[in-house]
Design an enzyme around this catalytic site. Structure first.
Site, PDB file in Angstrom:
ATOM      1  N   GLY A 101       6.169  -1.352   8.115  1.00  0.00           N
ATOM      2  CA  GLY A 101       6.144  -1.437   9.568  1.00  0.00           C
ATOM      3  C   GLY A 101       5.139  -2.449  10.080  1.00  0.00           C
ATOM      4  O   GLY A 101       4.550  -3.229   9.309  1.00  0.00           O
ATOM      5  N   ILE A 149       7.639  -9.094   1.625  1.00  0.00           N
ATOM      6  CA  ILE A 149       6.967  -8.287   0.619  1.00  0.00           C
ATOM      7  C   ILE A 149       7.568  -6.881   0.610  1.00  0.00           C
ATOM      8  O   ILE A 149       8.170  -6.456   1.603  1.00  0.00           O
ATOM      9  CB  ILE A 149       5.434  -8.168   0.929  1.00  0.00           C
ATOM     10  CG1 ILE A 149       5.227  -7.580   2.336  1.00  0.00           C
ATOM     11  CG2 ILE A 149       4.754  -9.488   0.787  1.00  0.00           C
ATOM     12  CD1 ILE A 149       3.762  -7.288   2.710  1.00  0.00           C
ATOM     13  N   CYS A 151       8.699  -1.490  -6.637  1.00  0.00           N
ATOM     14  CA  CYS A 151       8.677  -0.152  -6.026  1.00  0.00           C
ATOM     15  C   CYS A 151       7.353   0.529  -6.337  1.00  0.00           C
ATOM     16  O   CYS A 151       6.976   0.657  -7.497  1.00  0.00           O
ATOM     17  CB  CYS A 151       9.824   0.718  -6.514  1.00  0.00           C
ATOM     18  SG  CYS A 151       9.672   2.381  -5.788  1.00  0.00           S
ATOM     19  N   ASN A 198      14.528  -5.440  -7.738  1.00  0.00           N
ATOM     20  CA  ASN A 198      13.327  -4.821  -7.146  1.00  0.00           C
ATOM     21  C   ASN A 198      12.285  -4.604  -8.239  1.00  0.00           C
ATOM     22  O   ASN A 198      12.375  -3.659  -9.020  1.00  0.00           O
ATOM     23  CB  ASN A 198      13.699  -3.508  -6.469  1.00  0.00           C
ATOM     24  CG  ASN A 198      12.519  -2.890  -5.743  1.00  0.00           C
ATOM     25  OD1 ASN A 198      11.423  -3.462  -5.733  1.00  0.00           O
ATOM     26  ND2 ASN A 198      12.725  -1.734  -5.146  1.00  0.00           N
ATOM     27  N   LEU A 219      13.196   6.241  -5.050  1.00  0.00           N
ATOM     28  CA  LEU A 219      14.390   5.602  -5.606  1.00  0.00           C
ATOM     29  C   LEU A 219      15.591   6.520  -5.739  1.00  0.00           C
ATOM     30  O   LEU A 219      16.429   6.329  -6.611  1.00  0.00           O
ATOM     31  CB  LEU A 219      14.062   4.973  -6.967  1.00  0.00           C
ATOM     32  CG  LEU A 219      13.002   3.883  -6.912  1.00  0.00           C
ATOM     33  CD1 LEU A 219      11.965   4.088  -7.984  1.00  0.00           C
ATOM     34  CD2 LEU A 219      13.626   2.523  -7.035  1.00  0.00           C
ATOM     35  N   THR A 229       6.549  -2.711   0.231  1.00  0.00           N
ATOM     36  CA  THR A 229       5.523  -1.932   0.933  1.00  0.00           C
ATOM     37  C   THR A 229       4.170  -2.028   0.221  1.00  0.00           C
ATOM     38  O   THR A 229       4.095  -2.336  -0.969  1.00  0.00           O
ATOM     39  CB  THR A 229       5.957  -0.463   1.006  1.00  0.00           C
ATOM     40  OG1 THR A 229       6.277  -0.025  -0.317  1.00  0.00           O
ATOM     41  CG2 THR A 229       7.178  -0.284   1.890  1.00  0.00           C
ATOM     42  N   ASN A 244       6.175   5.924   2.874  1.00  0.00           N
ATOM     43  CA  ASN A 244       7.299   6.620   2.231  1.00  0.00           C
ATOM     44  C   ASN A 244       7.039   6.803   0.753  1.00  0.00           C
ATOM     45  O   ASN A 244       6.394   5.989   0.109  1.00  0.00           O
ATOM     46  CB  ASN A 244       8.610   5.855   2.443  1.00  0.00           C
ATOM     47  CG  ASN A 244       8.851   4.810   1.366  1.00  0.00           C
ATOM     48  OD1 ASN A 244       9.362   5.111   0.285  1.00  0.00           O
ATOM     49  ND2 ASN A 244       8.438   3.580   1.644  1.00  0.00           N
ATOM     50  N   GLY A 277       7.287  -5.594   8.597  1.00  0.00           N
ATOM     51  CA  GLY A 277       6.907  -5.483   9.998  1.00  0.00           C
ATOM     52  C   GLY A 277       7.645  -6.397  10.942  1.00  0.00           C
ATOM     53  O   GLY A 277       7.105  -6.787  11.975  1.00  0.00           O
TER      54      GLY A 277
HETATM   55  O1  RRO Z   1      12.525   4.465  -3.040  1.00  0.00           O
HETATM   56  C1  RRO Z   1      11.343   4.223  -2.748  1.00  0.00           C
HETATM   57  O2  RRO Z   1      10.475   5.085  -2.776  1.00  0.00           O
HETATM   58  C2  RRO Z   1      10.879   2.869  -2.399  1.00  0.00           C
HETATM   59  C3  RRO Z   1      11.300   1.704  -3.021  1.00  0.00           C
HETATM   60 BR1  RRO Z   1      12.638   1.666  -4.258  1.00  0.00          BR
HETATM   61  C4  RRO Z   1      10.688   0.471  -2.697  1.00  0.00           C
HETATM   62  O3  RRO Z   1      10.978  -0.613  -3.232  1.00  0.00           O
HETATM   63  N1  RRO Z   1       9.706   0.464  -1.754  1.00  0.00           N
HETATM   64  C5  RRO Z   1       9.323   1.605  -1.148  1.00  0.00           C
HETATM   65  O4  RRO Z   1       8.435   1.556  -0.305  1.00  0.00           O
HETATM   66  N2  RRO Z   1       9.909   2.796  -1.464  1.00  0.00           N
END
Ligand code: RRO
Length: 307
Positions: free
Chosen positions: A218, A192, A132, A129, A74, A194, A70, A246
């Site tokens: 995942g 954790i 990100c 967070n 944010l 991503t 992804n 996951g």
């Molecule tokens: O919004 C995102 O793109 C996002 C966030 Br804040 C995050 O902490 N982890 C992620 O995989 N996407």
């Protein structure tokens, strides 16, 4: 005797050890059409900043082998609008609400935390967070550095609810960073976020995601989550850990708990099945019954026992 699934995270008691993972259940009560939100340990709301933010260009998500990538970036309405429009629906449904906050700078985090003070009577904790991967190409990965982590957490000290720090396994310094988070007031770490990945469209010969790189989640990242939770619990046994990465069924949840997590979050599995988080909670109960475990908390960190 029913299985006791309650757990403790820092100063907080939760009746159940399964939560939604930030970013995978929206900002509000969307999942309540499928799941009794009050039955979950908590609902963790997608990361919010003080101000609204539009997020990254499309495409933002792509399926990968055993996971997804992804680059949402944010997107969110900002804390004040969220408190007005989304929080009431969560409270009405009896959810224990944990709010994730983000920022580009230490001052941004402070601003988000300050705005949240107006809602502190309706939330149980704030997940800061620090990890990100999708902001300015990963330029704001505070969780890769213990000093930046300390500065961000200190800037949110005005909050009276407990703070958790969401950390990254994209660094070899996660133990050091977790220690810094604890010293700066975090009652728990969420492990954790991503893992940074990328996909290239071979027809256009360009990066596929609008944000170029993205966060891999995942089943594909589960072993990394287990290893990270294990390492941090081993090094800092008195620091509570919320495990994520996951979790797709009771077994993957139990693995994280045996590694040292006091609770788990379910994220990507919810995209495949909006009832996943409730099914995993039921699955934990069944697993404990089958294994004659009367209290789930007895399993926490079990994989570290010798003999
Ligand atoms: O919004 C995102 O793109 C996002 C966030 Br804040 C995050 O902490 N982890 C992620 O995989 N996407």
């Amino acid at each position: 005797m029913p299985v006791d699934l309650s757990t403790t995270i820092g100063s907080l008691e939760f009746p159940a050890p399964v939560m939604t993972a930030a970013g995978t259940a929206g900002h509000g009560a969307e999942l309540s059409a499928y799941v009794d939100l009050s039955s979950l340990g908590a609902v963790v709301v997608k990361s919010l900043s003080a101000e609204p933010w539009p997020g990254n260009p499309a495409p933002r998500v792509h399926q990968t082998p055993s996971g997804m990538l992804n680059s949402v970036g944010l997107q969110g309405p900002g804390v004040a609008v969220w408190v007005r429009d989304e929080l009431p629906g969560l409270v009405e449904r009896g959810a224990r609400v944990v709010v994730s906050i983000w920022g580009r700078s230490v001052e941004d985090y402070a601003a988000a935390a300050r705005s949240l003070r107006a809602a502190e009577d309706r939330i149980v904790a704030v997940e800061v967070n620090l990890s990100c991967p999708n902001l300015d190409g990963g330029a704001h990965l505070f969780a890769h550095d213990p000093v930046a982590t300390t500065d961000v957490l200190r800037s949110t000290e005005m909050l009276e609810v407990p703070r958790w720090a969401k950390l990254s396994a994209n660094t070899d310094r996660v133990v050091e960073v977790a220690r810094a988070a604890q010293s700066a007031g975090a009652e728990a770490v969420t492990l954790i976020n991503t893992l940074i990945g990328m996909i290239i469209d071979t027809e256009s010969r360009r990066p596929l995601l609008g944000g170029v790189s993205g966060g891999l989640s995942g089943a594909a990242i589960h072993p990394v989550a287990v290893r990270t939770v294990y390492e941090v619990h081993k090094a800092i046994p008195d620091l509570a850990i919320v495990g994520a990465g996951g979790v797709t069924d009771a077994i993957t949840a139990i693995e994280l708990i045996l590694a040292g997590a006091s609770a788990v979050q379910v994220g990507t599995a919810t995209f495949a099945d909006p009832r996943a988080v409730a099914k995993i909670l039921d699955g934990l109960r069944t697993w404990c019954e089958a294994h004659e475990v009367s209290q789930l908390r007895d399993l926490i960190g079990g994989a570290h026992q010798t003999g």
